[in-house]
Write an enzyme that holds these catalytic residues in place. Structure first.
Site, PDB file in Angstrom:
ATOM      1  N   HIS A 121      70.552  39.531 -19.396  1.00  0.00           N
ATOM      2  CA  HIS A 121      70.597  40.221 -18.105  1.00  0.00           C
ATOM      3  C   HIS A 121      69.822  39.417 -17.076  1.00  0.00           C
ATOM      4  O   HIS A 121      68.816  38.791 -17.426  1.00  0.00           O
ATOM      5  CB  HIS A 121      69.982  41.623 -18.236  1.00  0.00           C
TER       6      HIS A 121
ATOM      7  N   ASP B  40      75.726  47.393 -21.881  1.00  0.00           N
ATOM      8  CA  ASP B  40      77.123  47.295 -22.270  1.00  0.00           C
ATOM      9  C   ASP B  40      77.339  47.001 -23.741  1.00  0.00           C
ATOM     10  O   ASP B  40      78.464  47.045 -24.230  1.00  0.00           O
ATOM     11  CB  ASP B  40      77.820  46.192 -21.440  1.00  0.00           C
TER      12      ASP B  40
END
Ligand code: CMC
Length: 427
Positions: free
Chosen positions: A305, A362
């Protein structure tokens, strides 16, 4: 304001004010940099740039902290509801019971879409990606609700925001129904926001649809986890589009377009596809090696991320929710086992440790959505549905800011310098 930052350039020293927020790093206010020095800053991908002032969401990526209006995401996911979180993001404070009831009443009564909007769907191929349909249909809302597009009027902004939040589940469910060739279902006002969405998606007119409470709760939690995430790519897109004074429905369509990409909202679809491709745990080492190979474009989807350099707090809640949904639906999906083992192997691998790559929101969401019955192509559409709350709250915050300006970045030009046109016979 705290102390000043000094910059030496071209033999001169300039001072720029440093600003402090309530949490997070200070920022150097360089608004006068160009006027004073004739130089720009260079920051492709905005890795060091605060593009705005915001009071909605705070992320501490090093510590794995995510707060909405100060409340930790784990507490909101555990104790709150998506409607309450939506109210919080829009109105700065948690609602009392009557405020929440009124908000839910308003949203519920905006869930129907204009009947003509149905015809837009017929224009798409049946195999169109739901995000392609959402981009088009949400953009088309601009042409239907002319009474809520004067963005200088806070009341009209509020109505546009409510319309967007309310209609998104209807529009997303219609995209699904169109793909599977079933009739569209109208919203039903005695159901919750999330229950209504599940019924419009999986119900059929021939029989009553029973909302399974555990699935409704899990879905609502997934919506909470996706509601807002600071100045991510799609939110920044909505802000940039909105900064020109554009119509809010069109700005939201721009956000949907950005969210679609596999590096952003499309990652949940990509993560589940990847887990299926890996198939069985014995293949994991091969894929880990591929992810580490600089000559191979393969990445572990659902890992890493831009902001989190620690476990994404949303992934923790997601992993727990997988188990709850599997128990409620009595599902056993070997892909979850593969995911758990992949996570463990990656977290103990030096490459992933050094680069601080952890599972993100996710990684597990696709497994839950698939167990509930959504095809992978719908995953990003669900993300868009939930993120609409963040988009409109951020858009409202920006438009209400008296210092708001059109977003207009500059560039480091590396093209040819001025040259004279050469006629085609002389080239
Ligand atoms: N697998 C393997 N290597 C990775 C991965 C990954 N998933 N993510 C980053 N890296 C490596 C990358 O190759 C780079 O290595 P090096 O320094 O040797 O060049 C280093 O880690 C830093 O990566 P980056 O791409 O420069 O970092 P970024 O901040 O630009 O990218 C990211 C962040 C999310 C785009 C990236 O981690 C990624 O592509 N992850 C997979 C896609 C994904 O899961 N996206 C969902 C994000 S969360 C949901 C959302 O907010 O939309």
């Amino acid at each position: 304001m705290s102390d000043q930052a000094k910059l030496e350039t071209g033999g001169k020293t300039y001072e720029f004010p440093k600003l402090s927020g309530t949490c997070g790093p200070d920022v150097v206010d360089i608004r006068k940099l160009y006027a004073q020095t004739g130089q720009f800053t260079y920051d492709p991908g905005f890795t060091s740039t605060a593009s705005c002032e915001s009071g909605l969401t705070f992320i501490d990526g090093e510590e794995g902290v995510l707060l909405h209006r100060g409340y930790p995401i784990g507490q909101l996911a555990e104790h709150s509801s998506f409607m309450e979180v939506a109210y919080l993001l829009l109105n700065k404070e948690l609602p009392d019971q009557s405020e929440l009831d009124e908000f839910i009443y308003t949203i519920t009564r905006h869930t129907m879409v204009h009947d003509q909007l149905r015809q837009f769907y017929q224009g798409f191929r049946r195999d169109a990606h739901p995000m392609a349909i959402m981009c088009g249909v949400v953009g088309a809302l601009s042409a239907f609700y002319h009474d809520s597009t004067d963005i200088s009027d806070p009341e009209q902004r509020k109505i546009a925001s409510h319309r967007l939040i309310a209609k998104m589940p209807t529009i997303a469910a219609m995209a699904y129904k169109y793909a599977v060739g079933q009739p569209f279902l109208q919203p039903q006002n005695d159901l919750s926001y999330t229950g209504n969405f599940l019924r419009m998606t999986f119900g059929v007119p021939a029989e009553e649809y029973e909302v399974i409470p555990a699935v409704e709760k899990a879905m609502d939690r997934i919506f909470i986890l996706h509601a807002d995430h600071e100045q991510n790519a799609s939110t920044s897109t909505v802000r940039l589009a909105g900064s020109s004074g554009a119509n809010p429905f069109a700005c939201t369509a721009a956000g949907i377009a950005c969210l679609w990409g596999p590096a952003h909202g499309g990652a949940n679809e990509a993560a589940l596809n990847m887990l299926h491709e890996i198939g069985t745990p014995d293949k994991i080492p091969h894929y880990i090696e591929r992810a580490k190979d600089k000559n191979d474009p393969f990445r572990l989807m659902g890992f890493g991320h831009r902001v989190y350099k620690n476990y994404d707090p949303r992934a923790t809640v997601m992993q727990k929710t997988v188990r709850e949904v599997f128990d409620a639906l009595d599902v056993k999906d070997p892909v979850f086992e593969t995911a758990l083992q992949l996570e463990e192997i990656a977290l103990n691998d030096d490459y992933f440790k050094e680069k601080k790559l952890f599972p993100n929101v996710d990684f597990y969401s696709g497994i839950i959505l698939s167990a509930i019955g959504f095809p992978t192509t719908m995953f990003t559409a669900l993300f868009a549905l939930a993120r609409t709350v963040g988009w409109v709250a951020q858009w409202n915050e920006m438009i209400s800011d008296p210092g708001q300006k059109i977003g207009r970045p500059r560039q480091l030009y590396t093209g040819p310098t001025q040259r004279d046109y050469v006629s085609i016979d002389k080239r």
